[in-house]
Scaffold this motif. Sequence first.
Motif, short mmCIF file in Angstrom:
data_model
loop_
_atom_site.label_atom_id
_atom_site.label_comp_id
_atom_site.label_asym_id
_atom_site.label_seq_id
_atom_site.Cartn_x
_atom_site.Cartn_y
_atom_site.Cartn_z
N TYR A 36 1.13 -1.11 0.59
CA TYR A 36 -0.04 0.25 0.02
C TYR A 36 1.10 1.30 0.02
O TYR A 36 1.85 0.87 0.52
CB TYR A 36 -1.01 0.17 1.17
CG TYR A 36 -0.35 -0.01 2.87
CD1 TYR A 36 0.11 -1.24 3.38
CD2 TYR A 36 -0.22 0.97 3.70
CE1 TYR A 36 0.42 -1.01 3.94
CE2 TYR A 36 0.05 0.86 4.42
CZ TYR A 36 0.47 -0.01 4.85
OH TYR A 36 1.23 0.58 5.98
N ASN A 37 0.33 2.45 -0.43
CA ASN A 37 0.76 3.64 -0.25
C ASN A 37 1.59 4.66 1.04
O ASN A 37 0.37 4.39 1.45
CB ASN A 37 -0.26 4.68 -1.18
CG ASN A 37 0.23 6.23 -1.43
OD1 ASN A 37 0.66 6.70 -0.73
ND2 ASN A 37 0.08 6.49 -2.38
N ALA A 38 2.61 4.73 0.64
CA ALA A 38 3.23 4.96 1.86
C ALA A 38 3.03 6.51 2.40
O ALA A 38 3.54 6.91 3.44
CB ALA A 38 4.72 5.33 1.59
N GLY A 39 1.92 7.27 1.69
CA GLY A 39 1.40 8.29 1.86
C GLY A 39 0.36 7.81 3.44
O GLY A 39 0.38 9.12 4.55
N TYR A 40 -0.12 7.20 3.71
CA TYR A 40 -0.47 6.48 4.67
C TYR A 40 0.08 6.85 5.94
O TYR A 40 -0.37 7.03 6.53
CB TYR A 40 -1.27 4.59 5.33
CG TYR A 40 -2.29 4.26 5.34
CD1 TYR A 40 -3.24 4.52 5.33
CD2 TYR A 40 -1.79 3.92 6.67
CE1 TYR A 40 -4.42 4.41 6.16
CE2 TYR A 40 -2.97 3.34 7.37
CZ TYR A 40 -3.95 3.54 7.58
OH TYR A 40 -4.76 3.22 8.17
N LEU A 41 1.83 6.72 5.91
CA LEU A 41 2.18 6.19 6.66
C LEU A 41 2.46 7.72 7.51
O LEU A 41 2.54 8.53 8.76
CB LEU A 41 3.88 5.93 6.64
CG LEU A 41 3.99 4.35 6.53
CD1 LEU A 41 5.15 3.86 5.99
CD2 LEU A 41 3.33 3.96 7.16
N LYS A 42 2.64 9.08 6.68
CA LYS A 42 2.93 9.97 6.75
C LYS A 42 1.37 10.67 7.23
O LYS A 42 1.46 11.41 8.91
CB LYS A 42 2.42 11.03 5.64
CG LYS A 42 4.30 10.95 4.95
CD LYS A 42 4.43 11.45 3.59
CE LYS A 42 5.08 11.01 2.48
NZ LYS A 42 5.48 12.11 1.48
N ARG A 43 0.05 10.37 7.75
CA ARG A 43 -0.66 10.78 7.76
C ARG A 43 -1.10 9.89 8.76
O ARG A 43 -1.63 10.80 10.19
CB ARG A 43 -2.20 10.27 7.03
CG ARG A 43 -2.61 10.71 5.52
CD ARG A 43 -2.49 12.18 5.77
NE ARG A 43 -4.58 12.23 6.12
CZ ARG A 43 -4.68 12.79 7.24
NH1 ARG A 43 -4.15 13.29 8.06
NH2 ARG A 43 -5.84 12.71 6.80
N LEU A 44 -0.73 8.66 9.34
CA LEU A 44 -0.61 8.24 10.46
C LEU A 44 1.00 8.80 11.42
O LEU A 44 0.48 8.94 12.79
CB LEU A 44 0.00 6.83 11.00
CG LEU A 44 -0.70 5.49 10.23
CD1 LEU A 44 -0.23 4.08 10.09
CD2 LEU A 44 -1.96 5.35 11.49
N ARG A 45 1.68 9.42 10.75
CA ARG A 45 1.84 10.12 12.35
C ARG A 45 1.60 11.50 12.66
O ARG A 45 2.48 11.36 13.81
CB ARG A 45 3.63 10.40 11.08
CG ARG A 45 4.54 10.57 12.18
CD ARG A 45 5.52 10.42 13.92
NE ARG A 45 4.52 10.19 14.69
CZ ARG A 45 5.03 9.53 15.90
NH1 ARG A 45 6.05 8.74 15.86
NH2 ARG A 45 4.23 9.99 16.76
N LYS A 46 1.06 12.10 11.66
CA LYS A 46 0.64 13.01 11.34
C LYS A 46 -0.83 13.34 13.26
O LYS A 46 -0.60 14.16 14.07
CB LYS A 46 0.09 14.02 10.67
CG LYS A 46 -0.71 15.57 10.72
CD LYS A 46 0.02 15.84 9.45
CE LYS A 46 -0.90 17.14 9.18
NZ LYS A 46 -2.52 17.44 10.02
N LEU A 47 -1.38 12.35 12.42
CA LEU A 47 -2.55 11.93 13.86
C LEU A 47 -2.34 11.20 14.73
O LEU A 47 -2.01 12.12 15.56
CB LEU A 47 -3.52 10.98 12.68
CG LEU A 47 -4.89 10.32 13.78
CD1 LEU A 47 -5.24 11.40 13.66
CD2 LEU A 47 -5.23 8.83 12.81
N CYS A 48 -0.73 10.35 14.83
CA CYS A 48 -0.62 10.10 16.59
C CYS A 48 0.12 11.41 17.26
O CYS A 48 -0.23 11.62 18.36
CB CYS A 48 0.72 9.18 15.94
SG CYS A 48 -0.23 7.71 15.47
#
Length: 450
Positions: free
Chosen positions: A225-237
């Motif tokens: 899956y797209n690594a953009g998801y990891l960036k959004r996870l970091r921001k949310l956390c």
Amino acid sequence: MKNASELLEFDAGHLWHPYAALRNTPARFLARSAQGTTIETADGLKLIDAVSSWWCVAHGHNCLEIVEAIRKQSEKMCHVMFGGFTHEPAIELGERLVKFLPKGLNKIFYADSGSISVECAAKMAVQYQFAKGHPEKCKLVALKGGYHGDTAGAMALSDPDGMHTLFRGIMPQHYFAERPNCRADEPWDDRDFASMEQVVAEHEGEIAAIICEPVFQGGNGMWLYNAGYLKRLRKLCDEKGILLIFDEIAAGFYRTGPRWGMEHAWGTPGAAGKDCAADVLPDIMTIGKALTGGHMTMAACVASEMVADVITNSKISAFMHGPTYMANPLACAAAIASLDLFENRDYASRVAAIEKRLRANLEPLRNLENAADVRVLGAIGCLELKAIPTSDDILRVIKETGVWLRPFCNYVYTMPPLITSESEVDRICEAIKMIGQCEPGPVCDDEFHE
Ligand SMILES: Cc1ncc(COP(=O)(O)O)c(C=O)c1O
């Protein structure tokens, strides 16, 4: 001395194998030796290990440097408890890991398997929140379609509708978001994050951490899956005071291309070990499998300075976990030798070459009648079938091609040793194609359908 059929007879009657019945299983191969990419059986079959013995044998089997390191260490000390003692192999490995891991992840807890390191990561997150005065934050959020291991705590973080449902009664209950659907080669679509945002909004006050396998969900569906998801996870956390755990047990050690799966979310993938402070980093990370190159069982749960400081400065300052075989010196010696190889060999280029061959060979398989999808990233290639052939057909292909594949559910995949040559990759892909061309068998009839 028992002959091969007597050995196999005892095996079938007394030894449980992973996700397999004791009796009435398809014939097993009796492995006699393994060298480089190849496993040799008692009856002389030579099989390319196209799954790196469940993704751990990164440098190939019986790697001379690692075997020699274990042998040398065994002459001095095979094991000593890590409570009250420390030793040079553990310290040297720690020093090496601090340099090898992404910057800032430098507080290491050695564990004896990947599942245990995931248990440690979950406990560490909960203990962190406890130390921060939030005992109510004791749930995690994980992704549907994920796999984090087979112990109760790790099963509880794996796909809730997957192979562990039978054990729901003994699992801690966590929350799950939909798996990201946006693929690596598509532009990031922010709608993919809606499910995670919703789960966190609904349960915010209870959540200690979010855990995921960065860009590659392995054991439950070979999904990329797209690594953009990891960036959004970091921001949310960061916004919510939730810890982020990356389980790099499958994706780490160059399997997806760069050293870590998370690097796909970095401005400069391939920057591991350099100053990547501004990049997407977890608070806790788990590593295992290829850590020792598949020569000894060992994993680690690694925390950031911040997480370790909060726990250390709290009333219960000890991290409350302690396995008997923690920091086993033989495993540490194997891991040090393995890190030497990861540092000295240009695995990024080797994996790029493997990826190229996998794409060239597997992409055309989309046209097979039974093909549902083809996915390739780094040294990972998967042909998803609409229906899987019988185990007899799979065994026939394995014997005919001399390629050891271990399909599960509808996924015929390869994750070969990183030393696999391009011609061996071609042979592996030919075997995958042959399985893809077999007649589909009855649904879930045996151990290839675990
Ligand atoms: C991402 C991930 N986490 C954890 C595990 C569990 O590791 P182990 O089998 O060493 O317990 C695995 C094993 O496949 C894995 O792929």
